[in-house]
Design a protein around this motif. Structure first.
Motif, PDB file in Angstrom:
ATOM      1  N   ILE A  29       0.829  -1.212   0.000  1.00  0.00           N
ATOM      2  CA  ILE A  29       0.000   0.000   0.000  1.00  0.00           C
ATOM      3  C   ILE A  29       0.860   1.257   0.000  1.00  0.00           C
ATOM      4  O   ILE A  29       0.471   2.278  -0.558  1.00  0.00           O
ATOM      5  CB  ILE A  29      -0.955   0.022   1.214  1.00  0.00           C
ATOM      6  N   ASN A  30       2.026   1.195   0.603  1.00  0.00           N
ATOM      7  CA  ASN A  30       2.861   2.384   0.752  1.00  0.00           C
ATOM      8  C   ASN A  30       3.216   2.997  -0.600  1.00  0.00           C
ATOM      9  O   ASN A  30       3.584   2.300  -1.534  1.00  0.00           O
ATOM     10  CB  ASN A  30       4.138   2.047   1.515  1.00  0.00           C
ATOM     11  N   GLY A  31       3.068   4.317  -0.674  1.00  0.00           N
ATOM     12  CA  GLY A  31       3.413   5.042  -1.885  1.00  0.00           C
ATOM     13  C   GLY A  31       2.256   5.866  -2.418  1.00  0.00           C
ATOM     14  O   GLY A  31       1.283   6.147  -1.716  1.00  0.00           O
ATOM     15  N   TYR A  32       2.382   6.240  -3.687  1.00  0.00           N
ATOM     16  CA  TYR A  32       1.433   7.133  -4.346  1.00  0.00           C
ATOM     17  C   TYR A  32       0.473   6.332  -5.216  1.00  0.00           C
ATOM     18  O   TYR A  32       0.891   5.484  -6.000  1.00  0.00           O
ATOM     19  CB  TYR A  32       2.187   8.142  -5.220  1.00  0.00           C
ATOM     20  N   TRP A  33      -0.821   6.637  -5.095  1.00  0.00           N
ATOM     21  CA  TRP A  33      -1.864   5.944  -5.846  1.00  0.00           C
ATOM     22  C   TRP A  33      -2.740   6.964  -6.554  1.00  0.00           C
ATOM     23  O   TRP A  33      -3.205   7.925  -5.957  1.00  0.00           O
ATOM     24  CB  TRP A  33      -2.716   5.091  -4.907  1.00  0.00           C
ATOM     25  N   PHE A  57      -0.017   6.819   0.811  1.00  0.00           N
ATOM     26  CA  PHE A  57      -0.126   5.977   2.000  1.00  0.00           C
ATOM     27  C   PHE A  57       1.258   5.727   2.577  1.00  0.00           C
ATOM     28  O   PHE A  57       2.222   5.508   1.833  1.00  0.00           O
ATOM     29  CB  PHE A  57      -0.733   4.608   1.653  1.00  0.00           C
ATOM     30  N   GLU A  58       1.321   5.735   3.892  1.00  0.00           N
ATOM     31  CA  GLU A  58       2.535   5.353   4.619  1.00  0.00           C
ATOM     32  C   GLU A  58       2.069   4.528   5.817  1.00  0.00           C
ATOM     33  O   GLU A  58       1.553   5.071   6.789  1.00  0.00           O
ATOM     34  CB  GLU A  58       3.286   6.601   5.064  1.00  0.00           C
ATOM     35  N   ARG A  66      -2.876   8.384   5.511  1.00  0.00           N
ATOM     36  CA  ARG A  66      -3.198   8.611   4.103  1.00  0.00           C
ATOM     37  C   ARG A  66      -3.311  10.110   3.940  1.00  0.00           C
ATOM     38  O   ARG A  66      -3.897  10.798   4.774  1.00  0.00           O
ATOM     39  CB  ARG A  66      -4.511   7.952   3.700  1.00  0.00           C
ATOM     40  N   LYS A  67      -2.731  10.612   2.860  1.00  0.00           N
ATOM     41  CA  LYS A  67      -2.669  12.036   2.600  1.00  0.00           C
ATOM     42  C   LYS A  67      -3.007  12.299   1.144  1.00  0.00           C
ATOM     43  O   LYS A  67      -2.681  11.502   0.278  1.00  0.00           O
ATOM     44  CB  LYS A  67      -1.223  12.453   2.807  1.00  0.00           C
ATOM     45  N   ASP A 115       1.373  -4.873  -6.482  1.00  0.00           N
ATOM     46  CA  ASP A 115       2.371  -3.819  -6.647  1.00  0.00           C
ATOM     47  C   ASP A 115       1.864  -2.671  -7.512  1.00  0.00           C
ATOM     48  O   ASP A 115       2.378  -1.561  -7.431  1.00  0.00           O
ATOM     49  CB  ASP A 115       3.646  -4.393  -7.269  1.00  0.00           C
ATOM     50  N   LYS A 116       0.845  -2.938  -8.348  1.00  0.00           N
ATOM     51  CA  LYS A 116       0.375  -1.931  -9.293  1.00  0.00           C
ATOM     52  C   LYS A 116      -1.094  -1.558  -9.140  1.00  0.00           C
ATOM     53  O   LYS A 116      -1.550  -0.622  -9.760  1.00  0.00           O
ATOM     54  CB  LYS A 116       0.584  -2.441 -10.720  1.00  0.00           C
TER      55      LYS A 116
END
Length: 146
Positions: A29-33, A57-58, A66-67, A115-116
């Motif tokens: 989940i971590n990263g930009y979506w 998400f971090e 979530r930001k 991952d995607k």
């Protein structure tokens, strides 16, 4: 009768193929979506071609934030001090993201995670389909983005 059997068999196939999300998968989940589409409870879709903001998400040890962030053309992000607290909750065979701010609390079911791809379903049965993304750098200066 044959059609009923086929429908039942096909339904069992799709239920059996549903992804089971493991605790070790949560790190994905971590990263930009970036949101790609919303599927409404009656089956209609709303596609998003371009987004002004991403969800960031971090999460570590089933807790995090979530930001909303806004990508800039130079590879940076505009970020404010507002975020939502996130807790990951495993309940039987389902996984939920429980959110909280000073003003509200709500949950979304984690339907799919790779991952995607990320798919979340809210209490109104709307499915939010996201794709993993990163910074945009259209300046062409060759600098690495953060």
């Amino acid at each position: 009768m044959k059609n009923t059997f086929r429908i039942l068999l096909l339904s069992l196939f799709f239920v059996g193929c549903q992804q089971k999300i493991q605790p070790t998968d949560i790190v994905k989940i971590n990263g930009y979506w970036e949101i790609e589409k919303v599927v409404f409870d009656k089956g209609e879709d709303k596609d998003y071609k371009m987004n002004e903001s991403y969800d960031y998400f971090e999460i570590a040890n089933n807790k995090g934030i979530r930001k909303k962030v806004k990508p800039q053309l130079n590879g940076t992000f505009l970020v404010n001090d507002t975020d939502e607290k996130v807790n990951v909750r495993f309940d039987k065979d389902k996984v939920y993201l429980d959110y909280g701010t000073d003003y509200a609390k709500w949950s979304e079911e984690l339907i799919a995670l790779s991952d995607k791809e990320l798919v979340l379903k809210n209490t109104e049965n709307k499915e939010y389909h996201y794709k993993k993304t990163g910074p945009i750098n259209l300046t062409g200066d060759g600098e690495k983005t953060k």
